[in-house]
Design a protein around this motif. Structure first.
Motif, PDB file in Angstrom:
ATOM      1  N   ARG A  28     -12.017   9.562 -15.278  1.00  8.19           N
ATOM      2  CA  ARG A  28     -12.014   9.051 -14.034  1.00  8.19           C
ATOM      3  C   ARG A  28     -12.482   7.415 -13.945  1.00  8.19           C
ATOM      4  NH1 ARG A  28     -17.180   9.564 -12.011  1.00  8.19           N
ATOM      5  NH2 ARG A  28     -18.567  10.810 -13.383  1.00  8.19           N
ATOM      6  N   THR A  29     -11.990   7.221 -12.901  1.00 11.32           N
ATOM      7  CA  THR A  29     -12.286   5.410 -12.913  1.00 11.32           C
ATOM      8  C   THR A  29     -13.068   5.192 -11.809  1.00 11.32           C
ATOM      9  OG1 THR A  29     -10.244   5.359 -11.400  1.00 11.32           O
ATOM     10  CG2 THR A  29      -9.869   4.756 -13.786  1.00 11.32           C
ATOM     11  N   LYS A 111     -17.961   1.972 -20.578  1.00 15.35           N
ATOM     12  CA  LYS A 111     -17.705   1.785 -22.023  1.00 15.35           C
ATOM     13  C   LYS A 111     -17.279   2.986 -22.761  1.00 15.35           C
ATOM     14  CE  LYS A 111     -20.133  -2.631 -22.337  1.00 15.35           C
ATOM     15  NZ  LYS A 111     -21.302  -3.190 -22.650  1.00 15.35           N
ATOM     16  N   GLY A 112     -17.980   3.946 -22.208  1.00 17.33           N
ATOM     17  CA  GLY A 112     -17.770   5.469 -22.607  1.00 17.33           C
ATOM     18  C   GLY A 112     -16.364   5.712 -22.706  1.00 17.33           C
ATOM     19  N   TYR A 113     -15.770   5.617 -21.173  1.00 16.94           N
ATOM     20  CA  TYR A 113     -14.759   6.139 -20.784  1.00 16.94           C
ATOM     21  C   TYR A 113     -13.466   5.252 -21.580  1.00 16.94           C
ATOM     22  CZ  TYR A 113     -16.318   9.175 -17.128  1.00 16.94           C
ATOM     23  OH  TYR A 113     -16.910  10.065 -16.496  1.00 16.94           O
ATOM     24  N   ILE A 114     -13.798   3.812 -21.701  1.00 15.35           N
ATOM     25  CA  ILE A 114     -13.003   3.111 -22.408  1.00 15.35           C
ATOM     26  C   ILE A 114     -12.996   3.449 -23.982  1.00 15.35           C
ATOM     27  CG2 ILE A 114     -12.643   0.491 -23.367  1.00 15.35           C
ATOM     28  CD1 ILE A 114     -13.517  -0.290 -20.808  1.00 15.35           C
ATOM     29  N   SER A 119      -9.394   6.111 -27.899  1.00 10.66           N
ATOM     30  CA  SER A 119      -9.273   7.309 -28.692  1.00 10.66           C
ATOM     31  C   SER A 119      -7.980   8.100 -28.450  1.00 10.66           C
ATOM     32  CB  SER A 119     -10.333   8.082 -28.824  1.00 10.66           C
ATOM     33  OG  SER A 119     -10.174   9.342 -29.341  1.00 10.66           O
ATOM     34  N   GLU A 120      -7.752   8.227 -27.245  1.00 12.38           N
ATOM     35  CA  GLU A 120      -6.427   8.890 -26.731  1.00 12.38           C
ATOM     36  C   GLU A 120      -5.132   8.144 -26.921  1.00 12.38           C
ATOM     37  OE1 GLU A 120      -6.524  11.963 -25.690  1.00 12.38           O
ATOM     38  OE2 GLU A 120      -8.493  12.311 -24.911  1.00 12.38           O
ATOM     39  N   ASP A 181      -8.357  -0.828 -15.138  1.00 15.48           N
ATOM     40  CA  ASP A 181      -8.519   0.121 -13.998  1.00 15.48           C
ATOM     41  C   ASP A 181     -10.205   0.518 -14.207  1.00 15.48           C
ATOM     42  OD1 ASP A 181      -7.569   0.993 -11.710  1.00 15.48           O
ATOM     43  OD2 ASP A 181      -6.820   2.837 -12.905  1.00 15.48           O
ATOM     44  N   LEU A 182     -10.695   0.633 -15.469  1.00 15.80           N
ATOM     45  CA  LEU A 182     -11.929   1.071 -15.746  1.00 15.80           C
ATOM     46  C   LEU A 182     -13.134  -0.024 -15.586  1.00 15.80           C
ATOM     47  CD1 LEU A 182     -11.557   3.445 -18.725  1.00 15.80           C
ATOM     48  CD2 LEU A 182     -12.420   4.297 -16.665  1.00 15.80           C
ATOM     49  N   MET A 183     -12.847  -1.010 -15.786  1.00 17.50           N
ATOM     50  CA  MET A 183     -13.577  -2.209 -15.829  1.00 17.50           C
ATOM     51  C   MET A 183     -13.668  -2.727 -14.323  1.00 17.50           C
ATOM     52  SD  MET A 183     -15.200  -2.388 -18.624  1.00 17.50           S
ATOM     53  CE  MET A 183     -16.159  -3.553 -18.242  1.00 17.50           C
TER      54      MET A 183
END
Length: 185
Positions: A28-29, A111-114, A119-120, A181-183
């Motif tokens: 999620r973003t 940062k965790g989601y990035i 990794s994906e 998108d995440l940032m």
């Protein structure tokens, strides 16, 4: 024969890209979008069903999803399924409408989601490279059995490499878009 190997390799690489899309949708973003809840399963009369088969999921505003179960008796079960999912969401029920606010992402969570997105993406790259390895092995096997010439083998390997480069570039582009998108705050 080489064309069949190339077509098979391309379809498998496309599947890796599609899987990456699906995995990125689960990250999620901070903005609400209905695919966030796609992985949530609801106990529907003893069977596990995806949430979109027992309720309508809509984006209410930029930070809120609204979930309306088809049956009023399903409201508590749908709410419980959202709460117990590993998405970290806390739904609030108002009558038969379940509102799911999207919490703001902290810098640490971003940062965790990035890291998860990278990794994906790396897993997808590895999958594409494995397809390349398999296709090249099939082409070399044809050469060994003397069904194709060395020139055809060389061209086939080059074509597979071009296909690999194309899909890896696509993966990198998707990753860059997801990181951007995440940032965004």
């Amino acid at each position: 024969m080489i064309n069949e190997i190339k077509k098979d390799a391309e379809s498998r690489m496309k599947k890796s890209l599609d899987a990456l899309h699906a995995n990125f949708n689960k990250i999620r973003t901070g903005r609400a979008h209905t695919s966030i809840l796609d992985s949530v399963m609801v106990d529907y009369y003893g069977a596990q069903m995806p949430i979109n088969q027992v309720a309508s999921v809509n984006v209410e505003d930029a930070r809120t999803l609204s979930v309306v179960p088809w049956e009023k008796s399903m409201v508590p079960k749908v709410e419980k399924a959202i709460m117990t999912s590993d998405l970290g969401l806390n739904p609030a029920t108002a009558g038969s409408v379940i509102r799911v606010p999207m919490p703001m992402l902290t810098e640490e969570t971003r940062k965790g989601y990035i890291k998860q997105a990278r990794s994906e993406a790396e897993n997808a790259r590895v999958a594409v490279r494995n397809v390349r390895r398999d296709a090249n092995g099939d082409i070399k096997a044809l050469l060994k059995e003397k069904e194709i010439s060395e020139d055809e083998e060389h061209r086939g390997v080059e074509d597979i490499q071009k296909l690999t480069d194309k899909y890896i570039a696509e993966i990198d582009k998707l990753l860059e878009a997801k990181e951007h998108d995440l940032m965004q705050v």
